[in-house]
Design an enzyme around this catalytic site. Structure first.
Site, PDB file in Angstrom:
ATOM      1  N   ASP A  18      30.195  53.380  21.063  1.00  0.00           N
ATOM      2  CA  ASP A  18      29.052  52.452  21.029  1.00  0.00           C
ATOM      3  C   ASP A  18      27.752  53.232  20.874  1.00  0.00           C
ATOM      4  O   ASP A  18      26.841  52.824  20.147  1.00  0.00           O
ATOM      5  CB  ASP A  18      29.036  51.634  22.333  1.00  0.00           C
ATOM      6  CG  ASP A  18      28.222  50.357  22.250  1.00  0.00           C
ATOM      7  OD1 ASP A  18      27.248  50.327  21.490  1.00  0.00           O
ATOM      8  OD2 ASP A  18      28.546  49.393  22.962  1.00  0.00           O
ATOM      9  N   CYS A 242      24.711  47.535  18.406  1.00  0.00           N
ATOM     10  CA  CYS A 242      25.666  47.123  17.384  1.00  0.00           C
ATOM     11  C   CYS A 242      24.876  46.712  16.158  1.00  0.00           C
ATOM     12  O   CYS A 242      23.936  45.925  16.249  1.00  0.00           O
ATOM     13  CB  CYS A 242      26.500  45.950  17.919  1.00  0.00           C
ATOM     14  SG  CYS A 242      27.579  45.221  16.682  1.00  0.00           S
ATOM     15  N   ASN A 251      23.139  51.143  25.496  1.00  0.00           N
ATOM     16  CA  ASN A 251      23.937  50.798  26.681  1.00  0.00           C
ATOM     17  C   ASN A 251      23.256  51.323  27.933  1.00  0.00           C
ATOM     18  O   ASN A 251      22.455  52.265  27.879  1.00  0.00           O
ATOM     19  CB  ASN A 251      25.315  51.478  26.621  1.00  0.00           C
ATOM     20  CG  ASN A 251      26.226  50.856  25.608  1.00  0.00           C
ATOM     21  OD1 ASN A 251      26.952  49.926  25.897  1.00  0.00           O
ATOM     22  ND2 ASN A 251      26.170  51.363  24.376  1.00  0.00           N
TER      23      ASN A 251
HETATM   24  P1  HMG Z   1      36.752  42.449   6.403  1.00  0.00           P
HETATM   25  O1  HMG Z   1      35.388  42.909   6.158  1.00  0.00           O
HETATM   26  O2  HMG Z   1      36.963  41.003   6.634  1.00  0.00           O
HETATM   27  O3  HMG Z   1      37.608  42.895   5.207  1.00  0.00           O
HETATM   28  O4  HMG Z   1      37.278  43.288   7.613  1.00  0.00           O
HETATM   29  P2  HMG Z   1      39.193  42.997   4.924  1.00  0.00           P
HETATM   30  O5  HMG Z   1      40.051  42.802   6.134  1.00  0.00           O
HETATM   31  O6  HMG Z   1      39.430  42.093   3.780  1.00  0.00           O
HETATM   32  O7  HMG Z   1      39.265  44.510   4.439  1.00  0.00           O
HETATM   33  C1  HMG Z   1      38.349  45.038   3.513  1.00  0.00           C
HETATM   34  C2  HMG Z   1      38.766  46.459   3.188  1.00  0.00           C
HETATM   35  O8  HMG Z   1      38.728  47.259   4.367  1.00  0.00           O
HETATM   36  C3  HMG Z   1      40.194  46.540   2.662  1.00  0.00           C
HETATM   37  O9  HMG Z   1      40.241  47.651   1.789  1.00  0.00           O
HETATM   38  C4  HMG Z   1      40.989  46.864   3.902  1.00  0.00           C
HETATM   39  O10 HMG Z   1      42.197  47.536   3.645  1.00  0.00           O
HETATM   40  C5  HMG Z   1      40.036  47.775   4.631  1.00  0.00           C
HETATM   41  P3  HMG Z   1      40.251  47.450   0.197  1.00  0.00           P
HETATM   42  O11 HMG Z   1      41.421  46.568  -0.097  1.00  0.00           O
HETATM   43  O12 HMG Z   1      38.941  46.778  -0.129  1.00  0.00           O
HETATM   44  O13 HMG Z   1      40.374  48.846  -0.301  1.00  0.00           O
HETATM   45  N1  HMG Z   1      40.240  47.716   6.068  1.00  0.00           N
HETATM   46  C6  HMG Z   1      40.373  48.803   6.831  1.00  0.00           C
HETATM   47  N2  HMG Z   1      40.358  50.125   6.554  1.00  0.00           N
HETATM   48  C7  HMG Z   1      40.540  50.974   7.578  1.00  0.00           C
HETATM   49  N3  HMG Z   1      40.684  50.570   8.868  1.00  0.00           N
HETATM   50  C8  HMG Z   1      40.698  49.269   9.173  1.00  0.00           C
HETATM   51  C9  HMG Z   1      40.533  48.323   8.134  1.00  0.00           C
HETATM   52  N4  HMG Z   1      40.484  46.983   8.112  1.00  0.00           N
HETATM   53  C10 HMG Z   1      40.322  46.632   6.852  1.00  0.00           C
HETATM   54  N5  HMG Z   1      40.859  48.873  10.445  1.00  0.00           N
HETATM   55  C11 HMG Z   1      37.106  43.885   9.886  1.00  0.00           C
HETATM   56  C12 HMG Z   1      37.398  42.780   8.900  1.00  0.00           C
HETATM   57  C13 HMG Z   1      37.231  43.278  11.266  1.00  0.00           C
HETATM   58  C14 HMG Z   1      38.135  44.966   9.712  1.00  0.00           C
HETATM   59  C15 HMG Z   1      35.684  44.455   9.648  1.00  0.00           C
HETATM   60  O14 HMG Z   1      34.760  43.429   9.598  1.00  0.00           O
HETATM   61  C16 HMG Z   1      35.299  45.462  10.687  1.00  0.00           C
HETATM   62  O15 HMG Z   1      35.817  46.575  10.694  1.00  0.00           O
HETATM   63  N6  HMG Z   1      34.355  45.117  11.613  1.00  0.00           N
HETATM   64  C17 HMG Z   1      33.987  45.995  12.691  1.00  0.00           C
HETATM   65  C18 HMG Z   1      32.539  45.894  13.027  1.00  0.00           C
HETATM   66  C19 HMG Z   1      32.221  46.802  14.175  1.00  0.00           C
HETATM   67  O16 HMG Z   1      32.796  47.869  14.334  1.00  0.00           O
HETATM   68  N7  HMG Z   1      31.232  46.404  15.020  1.00  0.00           N
HETATM   69  C20 HMG Z   1      30.795  47.201  16.137  1.00  0.00           C
HETATM   70  C21 HMG Z   1      31.760  47.242  17.263  1.00  0.00           C
HETATM   71  S1  HMG Z   1      31.721  45.805  18.302  1.00  0.00           S
HETATM   72  C22 HMG Z   1      30.477  46.142  19.451  1.00  0.00           C
HETATM   73  O17 HMG Z   1      29.746  47.070  19.279  1.00  0.00           O
HETATM   74  C23 HMG Z   1      30.352  45.279  20.656  1.00  0.00           C
HETATM   75  C24 HMG Z   1      30.910  45.978  21.927  1.00  0.00           C
HETATM   76  O18 HMG Z   1      30.231  47.185  22.173  1.00  0.00           O
HETATM   77  C25 HMG Z   1      30.757  45.071  23.153  1.00  0.00           C
HETATM   78  C26 HMG Z   1      29.336  44.505  23.332  1.00  0.00           C
HETATM   79  O19 HMG Z   1      28.363  45.257  23.334  1.00  0.00           O
HETATM   80  O20 HMG Z   1      29.276  43.286  23.504  1.00  0.00           O
HETATM   81  C27 HMG Z   1      32.397  46.280  21.774  1.00  0.00           C
HETATM   82 MG    MG Z   2      28.346  47.373  23.142  1.00  0.00          MG
END
Ligand code: HMG
Ligand code: MG
Length: 309
Positions: A18, A242, A251
């Site tokens: 994070d 984020c 954080n």
């Molecule tokens: P999507 O954008 O809907 O796309 O992903 P997809 O599922 O159609 O995939 C697109 C492309 O990415 C494809 O490749 C997949 O194979 C690839 P292409 O066919 O175009 O070559 N792909 C991946 N590659 C590697 N690893 C993977 C993966 N998944 C798909 N895991 C998805 C949906 C959820 C994966 C995406 O939107 C995503 O990764 N989001 C993450 C966002 C994120 O990390 N946010 C920050 C963390 S959350 C946070 O900070 C809050 C927290 O701290 C708590 C709080 O504070 O409240 C936890």
């Molecule tokens: Mg967080």
């Protein structure tokens, strides 16, 4: 109900994930590895080391595999990674991890921006992830973001959080981390949320993940402690945020949390000064001060005489 404070607290260090995910300056992989190793040497029992998300979504963490392969694993320390889907689990299983963290939210708008899914879709997406993690013998934690407020929808009802917590628990996710994603909560809201979760989430599985945007995180920790919560997420130096939660600050800093807990006589097994020094190199690489107040003050209080005199 206010009860005796827990004698011991478990800190989940989220700085390498994070903390770094919102930083624009790319941090070289060996520096991330050194950061994680310094944090484990400080005695942290759990470190969220990186995330296996889609590469374009969090550019800072595209080196997740290299990071996990490069760290020196300290016995007794759990290395957790964030996983958004089956592809992420597959990648995590290819390296050595001890724990998987899945993440969804109590608000539809934030969830769509963050993981491009509705809440219901995200739960279905996690079903095979949880099964796969369990089959591999890994324990699970689940984040419920926007547990107090959403940057797009405003205040979130505790009943909405309870619903998502119940769905994650039904899937088999053990520990739930309640995210004040944008950092708006105050202690009365912590009370309301914990009241709403009674009967749905045991205190032993309840963690608070507090962003400190408005300086209320430690007050909320205090209320959590008074209510019996004994797991808190924190980030070394106080980095964090984020990219899909506009307005979110860092954080709660691990140093600031440790200072409070130490002075309250609550055990953590973590060395505050070592955590503080783990951030030194990062500060110079990032080119800006880390937000921790205790860090800015030079660390723990080293009084010349008894302070209660
Ligand atoms: P999507 O954008 O809907 O796309 O992903 P997809 O599922 O159609 O995939 C697109 C492309 O990415 C494809 O490749 C997949 O194979 C690839 P292409 O066919 O175009 O070559 N792909 C991946 N590659 C590697 N690893 C993977 C993966 N998944 C798909 N895991 C998805 C949906 C959820 C994966 C995406 O939107 C995503 O990764 N989001 C993450 C966002 C994120 O990390 N946010 C920050 C963390 S959350 C946070 O900070 C809050 C927290 O701290 C708590 C709080 O504070 O409240 C936890
Ligand atoms: Mg967080």
């Amino acid at each position: 109900m206010i009860r005796a404070l827990p004698p011991r607290v478990r800190i989940v260090e989220v700085g390498p994930r994070d903390g770094l995910q919102n930083e624009a300056t790319p941090i070289p992989t060996p520096e991330k590895i050194a950061f994680i190793d310094a944090l484990s040497a400080a005695g942290l029992p759990e470190i969220e080391a990186t995330s296996f998300v889609a590469p374009g979504r969090i550019p800072q963490l595209t080196d997740a595999e290299e990071v996990m392969r490069g760290i020196t694993r300290r016995p007794g320390c759990h290395y957790t990674v964030l996983v958004p889907n089956e592809k992420g689990l597959e990648r995590a299983l290819a390296v050595e991890v001890s724990r998987i963290a899945v993440f969804t939210a109590a608000s539809e708008s934030f969830n769509r921006k963050n993981i491009r899914a509705s809440i219901a879709e995200s739960i279905e997406r996690y079903r095979p992830v949880v099964r796969g993690a369990q089959a591999a013998g890994l324990s699970l934690r689940g984040y419920v973001s926007t547990a107090f407020a959403c940057p797009y929808e405003g205040p979130i009802a505790p009943t909405a959080v309870r619903e998502v917590v119940a769905r994650l628990r039904d899937l088999g996710v053990e520990e739930i981390s309640l995210g004040d994603t944008v950092g708006v909560a105050v202690p009365s809201e912590v009370d309301r949320l914990l009241d709403a979760l009674e009967g749905t989430l045991p205190l032993a599985d309840t963690a608070l993940h507090l962003h400190d945007t408005r300086g209320t995180a430690l007050s909320n920790v205090m209320r959590g402690l008074e209510r019996g919560v004994a797991i808190f997420d924190a980030s070394a130096g106080g980095l964090g945020g984020c990219p899909y939660a506009p307005g979110a600050g860092g954080n709660l800093a691990t140093e600031d949390l440790l200072y409070l807990l130490e002075r309250l006589g609550i055990e953590t097994g973590v060395d505050l000064d070592r955590v503080r020094h783990a951030g030194d190199r990062l500060e110079s690489l990032l080119g800006h001060a880390l937000p921790s107040k205790v860090r800015a003050a030079g660390g723990a209080l080293r009084p010349q005489g008894p302070i209660d005199a």
